[in-house]
Design a protein around this motif. Sequence first.
Motif, short mmCIF file in Angstrom:
data_model
loop_
_atom_site.label_atom_id
_atom_site.label_comp_id
_atom_site.label_asym_id
_atom_site.label_seq_id
_atom_site.Cartn_x
_atom_site.Cartn_y
_atom_site.Cartn_z
N THR A 277 -6.19 5.90 -5.33
CA THR A 277 -7.39 5.08 -5.44
C THR A 277 -7.08 3.67 -4.94
O THR A 277 -6.06 3.10 -5.32
N SER A 278 -7.93 3.16 -4.09
CA SER A 278 -7.83 1.76 -3.66
C SER A 278 -9.15 1.10 -3.98
O SER A 278 -10.20 1.73 -3.88
N ASP B 46 -1.99 5.57 -8.25
CA ASP B 46 -1.48 6.35 -7.12
C ASP B 46 -0.70 7.51 -7.72
O ASP B 46 0.35 7.32 -8.32
N LYS C 127 4.25 1.97 -3.09
CA LYS C 127 3.92 2.47 -4.42
C LYS C 127 3.59 3.96 -4.37
O LYS C 127 4.01 4.73 -5.23
N ASN D 180 -3.03 7.75 -0.07
CA ASN D 180 -3.12 6.30 -0.13
C ASN D 180 -3.45 5.68 1.23
O ASN D 180 -4.19 4.70 1.32
N ALA E 168 0.83 -1.20 0.00
CA ALA E 168 0.00 0.00 0.00
C ALA E 168 0.87 1.26 0.00
O ALA E 168 0.64 2.19 -0.77
MG MG Z 1 -2.59 2.62 -3.50
#
Ligand code: MG
Length: 318
Positions: free
Chosen positions: A221-222, A181, A154, A266, A151
């Motif tokens: 964005t996740s 990201d 990146k 993030n 997570a």
């Molecule tokens: Mg991410």
Amino acid sequence: MTATVLGIAEGRALGGSLRVVVTRPRALTAARAAVEEVVAAIDVAASRFREDSELSRLNASPDRVVKVGPLLARAIEAALRGAELTEGAVDPTIGFAVRIAGYDRDFDSVPARGGPLRLVASRVPGWSAVRFSAATRTVVIPRGVELDLGATAKALASDMAAAAAARVIDGGGVLVSLGGDIAVAGEAPVGGWTIQASEDSGAELADAEETVSIASGGLATSGTTVRRWMRGEVTLHHIIDPATGLPVDSVWRTATVAAGSCVDANIASTAAIVMGERAPRWLRERGMAARLVDRDGVVHRLAGWPKAAESKLIPTIL
Ligand code: MG
Ligand code: ADP
């Protein structure tokens, strides 16, 4: 108002899409080279999918004081900070859980289907089990703990790559997207960087799609709709609920958040998926503009995220 002519390079990096955009097209080659250098360094330091990475060696050395390089130290520090800020919703000790759920290699090589798995719900070891000193750059991880920096690393790569590219192009602006990201640095185009809000970072750019703009910081964005796979009849995905060690059953399928850096955006986007119904309050309290897509595809915009039809600038705090 004259539109800025942008230079755009696309490729693959860290198991996802790479996009580098510059406001001075002649600087594109130099900017891309600076980005690739940061990405390669992050991969060697923090990838869980290469045996020769520093992270893999750390995970293979439990209960010992391990001295890490500056880059891995930064990634661990950012991951632990994320855990603290989200009260453990984002937690780098999910490594074992995500691996046994089937995400044990670069995502492109994870089989889309396979036989059923028997997964037992069990809380992950928890970030407070990790002993880390930024001053000495030393880490001790107890036996049984596997760190996963997927997570944070990146997003950190995007922040660092955008900063490095802005330095080499000297004066212009740059946007770096690593699998969605996004970090920007330098002087933004007039009106900010216009970014399409898609659930899949590989989505084509289309005029009909919703966009937002940022002039600084980052957007991340996740989601659970892209990195997913099936074992038996069960669909699994890559975001783990630390409370159960299983892929989270969230009310949100996608979360996009703007913040002062991509790392912070993030932390919040991953946390939103894990927090589920608690996420809107958590985001609003922190004034973090967010776009959440629920299970049924209904879009919720909060804390200053603009309406679909207005590609308004989201002010991000640095
Ligand atoms: Mg991410
Ligand atoms: P993306 O990688 O698509 O940007 P995220 O930023 O949300 O998505 O990161 C998800 C990745 O982080 C997963 O692939 C996994 O490596 C790791 N991860 C999964 N669940 C968690 C969690 N609860 N806390 C911290 N990291 C997580």
